[in-house]
Scaffold this active site. Structure first.
Site, PDB file in Angstrom:
ATOM      1  N   GLN A  73       8.468   7.976  -3.348  1.00 41.92           N
ATOM      2  CA  GLN A  73       9.480   7.254  -4.109  1.00 41.92           C
ATOM      3  C   GLN A  73      10.374   8.160  -4.939  1.00 41.92           C
ATOM      4  OE1 GLN A  73       6.657   4.652  -6.090  1.00 41.92           O
ATOM      5  NE2 GLN A  73       7.468   2.884  -5.000  1.00 41.92           N
ATOM      6  N   HIS A 125      -1.046   7.917  -1.793  1.00 37.40           N
ATOM      7  CA  HIS A 125      -0.284   6.767  -2.274  1.00 37.40           C
ATOM      8  C   HIS A 125       0.559   6.254  -1.103  1.00 37.40           C
ATOM      9  CE1 HIS A 125       1.528   4.721  -6.013  1.00 37.40           C
ATOM     10  NE2 HIS A 125       1.939   4.056  -4.943  1.00 37.40           N
ATOM     11  N   ASN A 138      -4.479   5.030  -3.915  1.00 35.89           N
ATOM     12  CA  ASN A 138      -3.778   4.034  -4.718  1.00 35.89           C
ATOM     13  C   ASN A 138      -3.871   2.680  -4.014  1.00 35.89           C
ATOM     14  OD1 ASN A 138      -1.593   3.267  -6.852  1.00 35.89           O
ATOM     15  ND2 ASN A 138      -0.772   2.532  -4.909  1.00 35.89           N
ATOM     16  N   GLU A 139      -4.470   1.701  -4.677  1.00 36.15           N
ATOM     17  CA  GLU A 139      -4.527   0.326  -4.185  1.00 36.15           C
ATOM     18  C   GLU A 139      -4.862   0.241  -2.691  1.00 36.15           C
ATOM     19  OE1 GLU A 139      -0.675  -1.181  -5.265  1.00 36.15           O
ATOM     20  OE2 GLU A 139      -1.359  -1.750  -7.271  1.00 36.15           O
TER      21      GLU A 139
END
Length: 258
Positions: free
Chosen positions: A42, A145, A190-191
């Site tokens: 990102q 991620h 991540n998640e």
């Protein structure tokens, strides 16, 4: 009407919870960490610079732009790769004392363990971690991620093939070895539950696999594959934790959560 309602709510909050009107650091215990967070794809940009390989998100955004709300990609993003010192200054100016960021797997190992370690990628994160520590900011590092080298997604279907566990273990070990002397806080995934859902049930994230009635993809099985991917991520997490505790953990307070 909305503005008036908002003012009434704020007034009620001030009456009912007067302490909410003015918090400062003294209201928190010593050592409490205030932080900000990002992910590599990102913000970094520089998607093919200094030896970095293509990631699954590089390929996904270029080949399936319709799946991105505005059709954009992360080729440049926030240009953090070139402007990280400015970003560290911004973080410091906010008064926070921790920063969670993720490492781009494809920047460290462009082809996975079959290729060499990219020294330029190691050097970039070295510089970032050093800059953070010089400003009194604790680095929190996330290993995965949602992005990985495209070659591994092609080879294993991302997290569907059992071989990805060894790949992740090798990647984690490279990072522990390179940065573990300065990084005390690590996150493996991540998640992972959300990644399994959006990548293998709904098909919104690469490798974009799904089946009706959950979505329309070129291939996939929405009722089975999310569980296969989650299984491989859990086993990869467990192996990385064992390696870290055995070979790299210095203090009991060093943590490595999922």
């Amino acid at each position: 009407m909305a503005a008036a309602t908002g003012m009434i709510m704020l007034a009620a909050l001030a009456i009912l919870t007067p302490s909410a009107r003015g918090l400062d650091r003294a209201d928190f215990p010593p050592g409490f960490l205030f932080g900000v967070a990002t992910s590599a794809y990102q913000i970094e940009g520089a998607y093919l610079e200094d030896g970095k390989g293509l990631s699954n998100w590089d390929v996904f955004t270029h080949t399936q732009p319709r799946r991105i709300k505005d059709g954009r990609n992360g080729d440049i993003a926030d240009d953090h790769y070139h402007r990280y010192m400015e970003d560290v200054e911004i973080i410091h100016s906010l008064g926070v004392n921790s920063y969670r960021f993720s490492i781009s797997w494809a920047r460290i190992l462009p082809r996975g363990q079959l290729g060499g370690v990219n020294s330029a990628g190691i050097a970039f994160y070295d510089r970032l971690i050093t800059a953070l520590l010089q400003k009194g900011i604790e680095p929190f590092v996330t290993l995965h991620h949602f992005d990985m080298p495209q070659e591994l997604e092609t080879r294993y279907g991302s997290w569907l093939g059992a071989g990805i566990r060894e790949e992740f273990g090798y990647y984690a070990d490279v990072c522990f070895k390179a940065f573990g002397d300065r990084v005390r806080f690590w996150t493996t995934f991540n998640e992972p539950n959300m990644f399994a859902k959006f990548a293998y049930m709904l098909g919104n994230y690469p490798p974009a696999r799904c089946s009706p009635p959950f979505g329309t993809c070129n291939s996939g099985n929405s009722r089975r594959e999310p569980y296969v991917a989650a299984h491989n991520m859990l086993l990869s997490h467990a192996a990385a934790v064992e390696n870290y505790k055995k070979n790299y953990q210095v203090k009991p307070t060093d943590i490595l959560p999922l």
